[in-house]
Every structure is written in C-alpha cells, then in structure tokens.
Design an enzyme around this catalytic site. Structure first.
Site, PDB file in Angstrom:
ATOM      1  N   HIS A  72       0.844  -1.204   0.000  1.00 17.20           N
ATOM      2  CA  HIS A  72       0.000   0.000   0.000  1.00 17.20           C
ATOM      3  C   HIS A  72       0.873   1.245   0.000  1.00 17.20           C
ATOM      4  CE1 HIS A  72      -4.024  -1.831   1.604  1.00 17.20           C
ATOM      5  NE2 HIS A  72      -3.539  -2.482   0.573  1.00 17.20           N
ATOM      6  N   PRO A 288      -3.400  -0.808  19.356  1.00 19.59           N
ATOM      7  CA  PRO A 288      -3.172  -1.225  17.968  1.00 19.59           C
ATOM      8  C   PRO A 288      -3.217  -0.106  16.924  1.00 19.59           C
ATOM      9  CG  PRO A 288      -5.317  -1.986  18.752  1.00 19.59           C
ATOM     10  CD  PRO A 288      -4.604  -1.419  19.930  1.00 19.59           C
ATOM     11  N   TYR A 378       4.419   5.831  10.457  1.00 22.57           N
ATOM     12  CA  TYR A 378       3.558   4.697  10.086  1.00 22.57           C
ATOM     13  C   TYR A 378       4.323   3.732   9.183  1.00 22.57           C
ATOM     14  CZ  TYR A 378      -0.825   2.235   9.086  1.00 22.57           C
ATOM     15  OH  TYR A 378      -1.809   1.289   8.999  1.00 22.57           O
TER      16      TYR A 378
END
Ligand code: FAD
Ligand code: DHB
Length: 385
Positions: A72, A288, A378
């Site tokens: 992604h 999470p 991220y």
C-alpha cells in the site's frame, strides 16, 4: 537438556529470533504453551512496515509475502464528510504491506521445520530460574523438563512469565475504550486502509486479501460481545465509515470471527537482567492504532539476534550490553506514535476535545509537515533508529 539460547514463546518474536540465530550459527530451543494450530490461526495484526518486510526478505522469508501480500502507498484519514489520502510513498519514499500475522506465523513455522528446529508446543508451567546461570523448566504431559542455556529470551507476549524475572521500571497507560474486531468474507470496500474519526467512535476498514475484510470499531472498555449482533456491527461501521458519502459504499458480508481487544500501553525497562532478555510484547504493549505491535517484535529481535550471536559465539558482550537502550529508543518512538494516533482518532472527553481532534486531523491531512510526520512513523523508521 542444554541449548545455547532458550526462547520462551513461539509468536513472531520467538520464531523469528530462532531463525536469525540459526543464520548466525547459534542453536536454540523454543517452548510454547499453545498448540501450533492455535498459534498459526489467531487473528491479530495485519500491517508490516517497510523495514520489517526488508528484514524478512533478507533472511529468506519474503517469497510468499511479496507474492500474496499487498503493498500500500498510504492510508485514508477520514472524519464526517471528508476523506483524505496520505501518500507515504510521495512523502517519505516507502509504504507498508498488508500481510496477516497468521501468514507470518505460518512462514516462520515452515522455515523452522525446514531447518529441523526444535519447537516444543503445548508445554505447561514454564518457569525461568537463576538469571546469572539461567535455565527453564516446563512440563510436557505432566513430566517436568529442565532446559539449561547460555541465555534465556522471553518472547512470551503480554501475559508471559519472563517479564517478572527482569526487575526494572514499568510505565503503563490504559484507555477507556476497546476495539471490537471482525473478520468478514467479503471483498474490501477500499483499496487502502481507512482510519475514520466519528462522534460515535473510531472505525477502521482494513483487509487481509482480495476476499477477506478486517474491520474494527471503538467500543466501551467493558463491552460484552453478545450485545453486538452482526447487523449492529455493520450498521455502526456503515455510519462511522461514511457509507453513501460521495458515492462510497461499504459492502457487507458474512462475519467469520469477532473479538474485543483491550487497549493499553506498557513499557518495561530495562529489557534485560543478566543473561535473561525480553523481546516483543513481553517487554512492551502498544494500542493497535498505527499497527506497531508486530513491527516492534520484529525490530527487537533484529537488534537482539546479532547481539546474542556475538555474546554466545565470541563471548563479546558489547552489543548485548547496548541492546536494551537501543531497542527502547525505538519502543518509545512507537509508543508515542501509537498513543498519538489513538488519542487523535478515538471519541473520548467532551466537545472541546472533539474540536481539538478535528483541528489536528485537518492539519495532518493538509500540511506537508503534518502528513510527513505521520507517514514517516507509520511506514516505519529504520530498525537501528
Ligand atoms: P505474541 O505474538 O503474543 O507471542 C507470545 C507467545 O508466547 C504466544 O504464542 C504465547 O502463547 C506464548 N507464551 C505465553 N506464555 C507462555 C509461557 N508461560 N510458556 C511458553 N510460551 C508462552 N497488533 C496490531 O497491529 N493489530 C491488531 O489488530 C492486533 N491485534 C491483536 C490482538 C490480540 C488479542 C493481541 C494479544 C495482540 C494484537 N496485536 C495487534 C499486537 C500484535 O499481535 C503483537 O504485538 C505481536 O503478536 C507481538 O508478537 P510477540 O511474538 O512479541 O508476542
Ligand atoms: C490492522 C490493525 C491495526 O491496528 C491497524 O492500525 C491497521 C490494520 C489490521 O489488523 O489489519
């Protein structure tokens, strides 16, 4: 029985450590309280950072990942009436991979089989003794076994016994909410993950494959799953993810698994006491949001394996002495990032808090500085960060 490194826990941290040690010429025995089937089918994380993927590829564990996983470029950040794509590739030159933890576990298990590695599943009463000259005891079918080792590594997750034999300090944060996670047999309604802020609570649209969708809803911490019928779950997801907004549709399908996942942060320091080391969830837990737990397990053992090879084979303790500080530097970065994503996206507090969250989301989505910070964390910092 004697081995060079006794590893407690056959999760991603334990099996990957065993794989990396073998590559460095160090033998290990892994003991695991669950069955292999259980370990390989428990539904958990699904996102691998760029550096985790590079590491897995570099040690022969990347074939199925690159064939069946999905790369992604970024994620969508959303709040009512607005959806923004954050393109990690454009911002920091790297993305993430969608590849389930179940698949990472299976790849690791097969690689250990191929190497003839001893993994003792289904053991009971694991105990770690004498950190200066360590050994592990456990029972199999009621018979006690003693495993002596140069080093013991606790890769035994958030509830394992090893953390308690490593004295130090623990920092902890609980959040007043949990995640309700579901797996559904339906094609994902989105090409990349959607992280959605909504006044009813956070929602996340993730995926596992072209035919399997993974979805999460923020729910109160004390939620009884029996109160959430499949229809109620889909209705809440449709509202929070914006079904109908700008023509976007959430496709429903059969729910095959649902569970409630508590949210907490925990860091234990140091991650070593004498000849006993900690790695992965045994030393730290993150909420999470931001998908850091599995990636931290990978980066811990990537730092620990060369340190243990040098310690066991060359009696050189320099890397082992640096391990805890180096690992904790990255652990705290990911702890902050997970806390930041969590508190930015979950409904809590009052109207004032909600306005601050929306303001921050608008800034992250519209400013290159804001979105680059999110992208860099991220997609993941280098393992040696
Ligand atoms: P684990 O995978 O927990 O492995 C530890 C192993 O040690 C286990 O197999 C356990 O059975 C074994 N063990 C425990 N006690 C003993 C003992 N006494 N003797 C021998 N063996 C023992 N992260 C995300 O990013 N997204 C998610 O959706 C997500 N969902 C999660 C859901 C749950 C229920 C949990 C617990 C974690 C989830 N995580 C998620 C976090 C992520 O899965 C973990 O960070 C990751 O599994 C850490 O790997 P690990 O090897 O350190 O620990
Ligand atoms: C998933 C879990 C996460 O915590 C996250 O931030 C993204 C994806 C997942 O399980 O797919």
């Amino acid at each position: 029985m004697r081995t060079q490194v006794a590893i407690i826990g056959a999760g991603p941290a334990g099996l990957l450590l065993s794989h990396l040690l073998a590559a460095g010429g160090v033998e290990s025995v892994v003991v695991e309280t669950r069955t292999r089937d259980y370990v390989e089918s428990r539904i958990r994380a699904g996102i691998l950072e760029h550096s985790s993927v590079e590491l897995l590829k570099s040690v022969g564990l990347g074939d199925r990942l690159t064939r069946e996983g999905d790369e992604h470029r970024g994620i969508y950040l959303q709040w009512p009436a607005e959806r923004h794509h954050i393109d990690f590739h454009d911002l920091v030159g790297r993305g993430v991979w969608v590849y389930g933890q179940t698949e990472v576990q299976k790849d690791l298990g097969r690689a250990r089989d191929a190497a003839g590695q001893e993994v003792r599943y289904d053991v009971r009463d694991t105990q770690v003794h004498d950190p200066d000259d360590p050994y592990v005891t456990f029972t199999v079918d009621g018979v006690e076994t003693r495993l002596d080792a140069d080093v013991v590594v606790g890769c035994d997750g958030s509830f394992g016994p090893t953390r308690s034999v490593v004295p130090g300090r623990t920092w902890e944060r609980t959040y007043g909410y949990s995640w309700l996670g579901v797996l559904a047999s339906v094609a994902p309604s989105t090409d990349e993950l959607i992280y959605a802020w909504h006044p009813d609570g956070f929602a996340l649209n993730s995926m596992r494959s072209p035919t399997v969708t993974r979805l999460y809803l923020q729910v109160p911490a004390d939620t009884d799953i029996g109160e959430w019928s499949d229809e109620r779950i889909w209705d809440a997801l449709a509202t929070r993810l914006g079904h109908g907004q700008d023509g976007w549709k959430l496709t429903r399908g059969p729910i095959t698994e649902k569970s409630v996942l508590p949210m907490r942060s925990l860091v234990q320091a140091p991650m070593r006491h004498s000849r006993v080391f900690l790695a992965g969830d045994a030393a730290h837990i993150v909420p999470p949001t931001g998908a850091k737990g599995l990636n931290l397990a990978v980066s811990d053992v990537a730092l620990l394996a060369p340190a243990l090879v040098a310690l066991v084979r060359e009696k050189d303790s320099r890397l082992a002495d640096e391990y805890s500080d180096r690992a904790l530097r990255r652990v705290w970065r990911c702890t902050h990032f997970s806390w930041w994503m969590t508190t930015m996206l979950h409904a809590s507090g009052d109207e004032f808090d909600a306005q601050l969250q929306l303001s921050q989301l608008r800034w992250v989505a519209s400013s290159v500085a804001g979105s680059t910070g999110l992208a860099e964390n991220y997609a993941g910092l280098p393992i040696g960060f």
